[in-house]
Enzyme design. Structure first.
Site, short mmCIF file in Angstrom:
data_model
loop_
_atom_site.label_atom_id
_atom_site.label_comp_id
_atom_site.label_asym_id
_atom_site.label_seq_id
_atom_site.Cartn_x
_atom_site.Cartn_y
_atom_site.Cartn_z
N GLU A 93 0.73 -1.13 -0.13
CA GLU A 93 -0.09 0.14 -0.01
C GLU A 93 0.94 1.22 -0.02
OE1 GLU A 93 -3.10 0.50 -0.17
OE2 GLU A 93 -3.50 2.26 1.03
N ASP A 94 1.92 1.35 0.84
CA ASP A 94 2.60 2.48 0.98
C ASP A 94 4.06 2.56 0.49
OD1 ASP A 94 0.36 3.37 2.65
OD2 ASP A 94 1.32 2.55 4.48
#
Ligand code: MN
Length: 740
Positions: A93-94
């Site tokens: 996700e990051d």
């Protein structure tokens, strides 16, 4: 040991390594060489990927996945693969890393779990829409591998524990989401400890004052409580030891949130909540002996203290749906205080604290327990069943937990909390007063429903308005919120005043013609003569042509007072007692009003709201101006009428009577096809020879919805008609409308 070159300070590096070692310790030496390597690789990859990131609190980001992994291991009891996935839960996700990187390094299964975690990562961000749909996805993922949801819960728990560094608005959003979604999920999965911590943390932010107050009082009474617990435990402990039972016994304080819930539920002050703690006895038993040992402990406890037999709960013989096993009893302790005692084995206790994850563990250890599989199978069934979608599933389990509140969504995915029983109209008023006042209907989960439609948990509601709409008296009978009620009332009053002005002018003209004075006193006399509650009601009904002003010409003016023929002034002052009228009516009719035969003796009308027909269960309601109105007992207005005006309700019964026809309304829906309409009308007028008053058809997207107003003799005939309609090809549903 590790590179960690990107970490600025020596102390931060030390802290990270300290946390990593803590994580390994939490597995209590159950890792083999391959497991250790897996976790180390996951940690190194995550630490590298999150290298330049810091949390809002300023600390290195990697401390968050480390903490989540530790919760997963220590508090939920999951194994090495889940620990690795927890370490990696934010990387796709990051950071730059992709799912393929995970797949290459950690295999397909772990990649699938990380993928699940990535997909649902933004779900409850209130800025994103379609929460309901996303939650459904979340549950679908859950069905695939329950570890996804368990790691997600651990992630949320850590975020809640570190909520302090976020801005106030974010705190409130996250706290209420936790309360409404994650805590119930944790409960469903049997994670009691996590559930109560989540609820307490949420309360700390959403109900800060109350939280502080209870925490303070708990602290202030702690010494006294500890003394009491010790006094309670001592004799029990001695007897248990005498009988050679291996056990632990301790007092466990209730959570702040559960104390608060109790205060609200019983409407009492903190000081009046007597069970601020429970006593727990955990036996150290083999699987074969655990039930026997628990009952043995029970027998000892009840030898010392007298049990309240009403409060014995045996969840050992029949465990709760989420797997909880325990024996609960309440006994009379010292000083005349009731004390709750929970008795269970160590295994049961672990399941009570860690839920199904504990089952999982027992299974991995070669145990025969397949409760987790069964439970996952149940969820899969629920999700695969087209009749009950994922949202039904939420409402299903939320219903039991929050029976007083429901959570619904706006079309943009915003969340609204309403009391249970709230209708689409309540929702409209909750959005905005003007939307409520102009509301003509709603779409719930994309289906058209009336204003009175009761909303369910998880519904997505879109309000339809019209400039021409005006509130009506009838709305008051189905709204559940105070806001809607008061707004409708004040709008009706406004409306009444506007309309009433015309009525007042008409009355003044009439009085002038008859050479009577038109002043407040006269108005009051006329109001009481016609039996209205206020002159505003009088004016309004005059304007609506519901009052026969011609009656006024029989009245006389005497020393400034209006006197009606056949009525003494004193009599007029005395209001007509409705109870008296009812009593007389009942006596005359031996507690029954019999329709048909005696209809000439008593004036009655059928209520428009539910259009009763012979055969329906009905009751009579004595109205002020309109004689007795007959309602169906399942009329939407019935509850309100019976509870508020019980004394005006009279028993009624049908006699055999086939000559009168009654108008009833039927709703038919099906696949849009002109042939079907033809067949419907054939059945009504051709086959059954019934009169049809009206038929209206609405069709959209290949589906039609028709309303038929048909005259029938009784429920038998109606049921026959409905059965015949239902049997038609293309007709999907046939129902009788409860209210017009
Ligand atoms: Mn996270």
């Amino acid at each position: 040991m590790f590179k960690l070159e990107h970490i600025d300070t020596e102390s931060e590096r030390k802290e990270i390594i300290r946390q990593y070692r803590g994580l390994l310790r939490s597995t209590r030496g159950q890792l083999n060489r391959a497991d250790k390597k897996l976790i180390r690789n996951a940690f190194e990859m995550a630490a590298e990927a999150h290298a330049d990131m810091r949390r809002k609190s300023g600390e290195p980001y990697i401390l968050h996945p480390l903490a989540v992994a530790r919760i997963v291991s220590e508090e939920i009891g999951l194994g090495p693969n889940a620990i690795a996935c927890a370490l990696l839960h934010d990387v796709v996700e990051d950071t730059e890393l992709t799912l393929d990187d995970i797949k290459r390094n950690f295999g397909n299964n772990n990649a699938r779990i990380v993928d699940g975690l990535t997909k649902i990562s933004g779900v409850f961000d209130l800025t994103s829409s379609k929460q309901a749909e996303n939650f459904r996805k979340l549950l679908l993922t859950l069905a695939e591998d329950v570890r996804v949801i368990l790691i997600k819960i651990a992630d949320r728990l850590h975020n809640m524990r570190t909520l302090g560094s976020l801005p106030r608005r974010k705190q409130l959003t996250i706290a209420s989401e936790t309360d409404f979604l994650y805590a119930p999920l944790a409960h469903r999965l049997g994670l009691y400890a996590v559930k109560s911590e989540m609820e307490d943390l949420a309360m700390k932010y959403t109900q800060a004052e109350m939280y502080k107050m209870i925490a303070k009082k708990l602290n202030a009474t702690k010494r006294e409580r500890t003394r009491f617990i010790n006094e309670f435990i001592k004799p029990v402990e001695e007897m248990l030891e005498e009988q050679n039972l291996e056990f632990k016994i301790y007092g466990r304080p209730k959570s702040i949130n559960s104390i608060w819930t109790k205060m609200k539920k019983k409407d009492v002050e903190f000081e009046e909540v007597y069970d601020l703690f429970a006593i727990r006895i955990i036996t150290n038993s083999t699987l074969e002996r655990e039930k026997q040992d628990c009952w043995h402990a029970y027998s000892i406890i009840t030898d010392v203290y007298k049990p309240n037999t009403n409060r014995l709960r045996d969840w050992i013989s029949s465990p709760k749906a989420n797997g909880y096993e325990s024996l609960h009893t309440t006994v009379m302790g010292p000083k005349g205080r009731f004390v709750e005692v929970q008795i269970r084995s160590q295994r049961m206790d672990e399941i009570a604290e860690k839920g199904f994850a504990a089952h999982w563990k027992y299974k991995e250890g070669g145990g025969s327990d397949n409760a987790l599989d069964e439970w996952m199978e149940k969820i899969r069934e629920l999700l695969n069943n087209p009749e009950s979608n994922a949202l039904d599933f939420i409402s299903d389990f939320k219903l039991n937990l929050f029976s007083e509140e429901i959570y619904v969504f706006t079309p943009k995915g915003q969340l609204r909390k309403l009391p249970s029983g709230a209708t689409s109209l309540d929702f409209a008023f909750d959005i905005h007063t003007d939307i409520g006042l102009k509301c003509i209907g709603a779409k719930v989960n994309h289906r058209l429903v009336p204003l009175s439609h009761k909303l369910q948990n998880g519904d997505q509601v879109e309000i339809i308005t019209s400039k021409k709409q005006k509130p009506s008296e009838g709305w008051l009978s189905f709204v559940a919120t105070g806001k809607a009620r008061s707004k409708i009332k004040s709008s009706l009053k406004e409306e009444k005043k506007i309309v009433g002005a015309d009525g007042k002018a008409a009355l003044e003209r009439k009085l002038r013609n008859l050479k009577f004075q038109a002043n407040t006193q006269t108005f009051n006399e006329i109001t009481s003569y016609f039996g209205f509650q206020s002159s505003l009601d009088l004016f309004y009904n005059i304007a609506k042509k519901k009052v026969n002003l011609a009656e006024l010409k029989d009245a006389k003016m005497s020393s400034g007072k209006l006197i009606f023929p056949g009525r003494e002034i004193e009599k007029k002052v005395e209001p007509i007692s409705i109870e008296q009228t009812i009593k007389e009516t009942l006596q005359k009719n031996a507690e029954l009003i019999i329709f048909g035969e005696s209809s000439d003796k008593i004036a009655y009308k059928f209520a428009n709201c539910c259009n009763p027909i012979p055969g329906d269960d009905v009751f009579g309601f004595v109205t002020i101006n309109d004689g007795i109105k007959i309602h169906r007992t399942n009329c939407p207005n019935a509850v309100q009428l019976m509870s508020n005006y019980g004394y005006r309700v009279v028993k009624t019964k049908w006699t055999r009577e086939h000559e009168i026809s009654f108008l009833t309304e039927i709703k038919v829906s099906g696949i849009d096809d002109m042939g079907v309409m033809q067949k419907i009308t054939n059945i009504i007028s051709g086959e059954l020879k019934l009169n049809m008053r009206s038929i209206s058809i609405d069709s959209k997207d290949g589906i039609f919805e028709g309303n038929l107003m048909v005259y029938v003799n009784d429920t038998e005939q109606l049921e026959l008609l409905m059965a015949k309609l239902k049997a038609l090809d293309g007709v999907l549903s046939v129902s009788r409308l409860e209210s017009a």
